[in-house]
Motif scaffolding. Sequence first.
Motif, PDB file in Angstrom:
ATOM      1  N   ALA A 103       0.829  -1.203   0.000  1.00 45.49           N
ATOM      2  CA  ALA A 103       0.000   0.000   0.000  1.00 45.49           C
ATOM      3  C   ALA A 103       0.866   1.257   0.000  1.00 45.49           C
ATOM      4  CB  ALA A 103      -0.931  -0.006   1.212  1.00 45.49           C
ATOM      5  N   ILE A 104       1.880   1.276   0.843  1.00 45.64           N
ATOM      6  CA  ILE A 104       2.764   2.446   0.915  1.00 45.64           C
ATOM      7  C   ILE A 104       3.505   2.639  -0.403  1.00 45.64           C
ATOM      8  CG2 ILE A 104       4.864   3.341   2.023  1.00 45.64           C
ATOM      9  CD1 ILE A 104       3.772   2.100   4.661  1.00 45.64           C
ATOM     10  N   MET A 105       3.959   1.543  -0.987  1.00 44.89           N
ATOM     11  CA  MET A 105       4.659   1.629  -2.268  1.00 44.89           C
ATOM     12  C   MET A 105       3.751   2.231  -3.341  1.00 44.89           C
ATOM     13  SD  MET A 105       5.952  -1.121  -5.028  1.00 44.89           S
ATOM     14  CE  MET A 105       4.266  -1.294  -5.492  1.00 44.89           C
ATOM     15  N   PHE A 106       2.490   1.779  -3.390  1.00 46.43           N
ATOM     16  CA  PHE A 106       1.579   2.298  -4.405  1.00 46.43           C
ATOM     17  C   PHE A 106       1.235   3.763  -4.158  1.00 46.43           C
ATOM     18  CE2 PHE A 106       0.620  -2.282  -5.101  1.00 46.43           C
ATOM     19  CZ  PHE A 106       1.067  -2.324  -6.411  1.00 46.43           C
ATOM     20  N   HIS A 107       1.188   4.185  -2.905  1.00 47.25           N
ATOM     21  CA  HIS A 107       0.968   5.600  -2.614  1.00 47.25           C
ATOM     22  C   HIS A 107       2.150   6.442  -3.092  1.00 47.25           C
ATOM     23  CE1 HIS A 107      -2.751   6.086  -0.297  1.00 47.25           C
ATOM     24  NE2 HIS A 107      -2.499   4.913   0.257  1.00 47.25           N
ATOM     25  N   LEU A 108       3.351   5.944  -2.897  1.00 41.24           N
ATOM     26  CA  LEU A 108       4.544   6.737  -3.196  1.00 41.24           C
ATOM     27  C   LEU A 108       4.975   6.707  -4.661  1.00 41.24           C
ATOM     28  CD1 LEU A 108       6.785   5.942  -0.088  1.00 41.24           C
ATOM     29  CD2 LEU A 108       5.552   8.069  -0.589  1.00 41.24           C
ATOM     30  N   PHE A 109       4.784   5.578  -5.335  1.00 35.40           N
ATOM     31  CA  PHE A 109       5.397   5.405  -6.657  1.00 35.40           C
ATOM     32  C   PHE A 109       4.415   5.216  -7.802  1.00 35.40           C
ATOM     33  CE2 PHE A 109       8.503   3.799  -3.495  1.00 35.40           C
ATOM     34  CZ  PHE A 109       9.450   4.786  -3.660  1.00 35.40           C
ATOM     35  N   THR A 110       3.156   5.569  -7.595  1.00 30.90           N
ATOM     36  CA  THR A 110       2.167   5.495  -8.664  1.00 30.90           C
ATOM     37  C   THR A 110       1.391   6.814  -8.698  1.00 30.90           C
ATOM     38  OG1 THR A 110       0.317   4.654  -7.344  1.00 30.90           O
ATOM     39  CG2 THR A 110       1.886   3.010  -8.204  1.00 30.90           C
ATOM     40  N   PRO A 111       0.551   6.991  -9.696  1.00 30.87           N
ATOM     41  CA  PRO A 111      -0.280   8.211  -9.743  1.00 30.87           C
ATOM     42  C   PRO A 111      -1.268   8.336  -8.578  1.00 30.87           C
ATOM     43  CG  PRO A 111      -0.215   7.162 -11.897  1.00 30.87           C
ATOM     44  CD  PRO A 111       0.435   6.217 -10.932  1.00 30.87           C
ATOM     45  N   LEU A 112      -1.431   7.305  -7.761  1.00 34.14           N
ATOM     46  CA  LEU A 112      -2.338   7.387  -6.620  1.00 34.14           C
ATOM     47  C   LEU A 112      -1.958   8.553  -5.719  1.00 34.14           C
ATOM     48  CD1 LEU A 112      -4.624   6.308  -4.859  1.00 34.14           C
ATOM     49  CD2 LEU A 112      -2.998   4.694  -3.851  1.00 34.14           C
ATOM     50  N   GLY A 113      -0.701   8.664  -5.388  1.00 31.87           N
ATOM     51  CA  GLY A 113      -0.224   9.768  -4.562  1.00 31.87           C
ATOM     52  C   GLY A 113      -0.505   9.584  -3.084  1.00 31.87           C
ATOM     53  N   VAL A 114      -0.009  10.498  -2.306  1.00 34.73           N
ATOM     54  CA  VAL A 114      -0.138  10.434  -0.854  1.00 34.73           C
ATOM     55  C   VAL A 114      -1.517  10.898  -0.397  1.00 34.73           C
ATOM     56  CG1 VAL A 114       0.761  11.394   1.299  1.00 34.73           C
ATOM     57  CG2 VAL A 114       2.347  10.638  -0.470  1.00 34.73           C
ATOM     58  N   SER A 115      -2.088  11.883  -1.052  1.00 31.86           N
ATOM     59  CA  SER A 115      -3.404  12.404  -0.698  1.00 31.86           C
ATOM     60  C   SER A 115      -4.443  11.823  -1.653  1.00 31.86           C
ATOM     61  CB  SER A 115      -3.399  13.930  -0.781  1.00 31.86           C
ATOM     62  OG  SER A 115      -4.633  14.453  -0.369  1.00 31.86           O
ATOM     63  N   VAL A 116      -5.449  11.137  -1.115  1.00 29.78           N
ATOM     64  CA  VAL A 116      -6.475  10.507  -1.956  1.00 29.78           C
ATOM     65  C   VAL A 116      -7.817  11.222  -1.785  1.00 29.78           C
ATOM     66  CG1 VAL A 116      -5.330   8.258  -1.961  1.00 29.78           C
ATOM     67  CG2 VAL A 116      -7.043   8.758  -0.233  1.00 29.78           C
ATOM     68  N   ARG A 117      -8.667  11.023  -2.778  1.00 25.10           N
ATOM     69  CA  ARG A 117      -9.961  11.700  -2.799  1.00 25.10           C
ATOM     70  C   ARG A 117     -10.973  10.996  -1.905  1.00 25.10           C
ATOM     71  NH1 ARG A 117     -12.285  11.934  -8.472  1.00 25.10           N
ATOM     72  NH2 ARG A 117     -13.114   9.934  -7.887  1.00 25.10           N
ATOM     73  N   ASN A 118     -11.713  11.784  -1.121  1.00 26.41           N
ATOM     74  CA  ASN A 118     -12.795  11.272  -0.281  1.00 26.41           C
ATOM     75  C   ASN A 118     -14.084  11.180  -1.092  1.00 26.41           C
ATOM     76  OD1 ASN A 118     -11.245  11.209   2.146  1.00 26.41           O
ATOM     77  ND2 ASN A 118     -11.477  13.423   2.291  1.00 26.41           N
ATOM     78  N   ALA A 119     -15.116  10.605  -0.488  1.00 22.95           N
ATOM     79  CA  ALA A 119     -16.401  10.447  -1.157  1.00 22.95           C
ATOM     80  C   ALA A 119     -17.017  11.788  -1.532  1.00 22.95           C
ATOM     81  CB  ALA A 119     -17.361   9.660  -0.265  1.00 22.95           C
ATOM     82  N   ASP A 120     -16.766  12.835  -0.762  1.00 26.85           N
ATOM     83  CA  ASP A 120     -17.352  14.146  -1.040  1.00 26.85           C
ATOM     84  C   ASP A 120     -16.548  14.954  -2.055  1.00 26.85           C
ATOM     85  OD1 ASP A 120     -15.124  14.917   0.393  1.00 26.85           O
ATOM     86  OD2 ASP A 120     -16.243  15.884   2.015  1.00 26.85           O
TER      87      ASP A 120
END
Length: 163
Positions: A103-120
């Motif tokens: 999970a940490i790897m995908f947050h850091l090294f993919t377009p996902l990024g550290v800050s993700v979008r909430n439902a709102d």
Amino acid sequence: MDFIRKHAIKLPALFVCFVFVQSLFFKFTRNVETIYIFEEKLDPWAASLGFPGLFAPGGLFSAYVVGSAELVASSLILFGTLTARPRIQGLGALIGLGVISGAIMFHLFTPLGVSVRNADGSFDGGQLFGMACLVWLSCLLIAFVRRNELLGLIGIRRPMMVV
């Protein structure tokens, strides 16, 4: 002091279980945040690398697969904690460490990024990533404390050290 030494590992164990179990609702119900992470961010990224469907429902790293691994890890940690079986607790921590490292790897090294979008539609400011880092540290601590029992699983006997 013996009480603290004997029971201190329960706090990180319960924290890991809490975080993993509460995330199951999101992963198993195809929540908006989960769809954003797995299907809108990670799956297109994987497709661009030649692995379409890797994070889609039914894919090798779908939310269902990740959630199932988190359920197994938290079950082993909780069972090992409640029944005083340090090997089982340590094994759960190793599984949890593997899942959360991904999970940490995908947050850091993919377009996902550290800050993700909430439902709102707002962004979480890195809260999910921060929780993942705390879970990683907790799993590492549990595995470190249970290292002699884990080494015993593969036949390596080391003298017990007081932690």
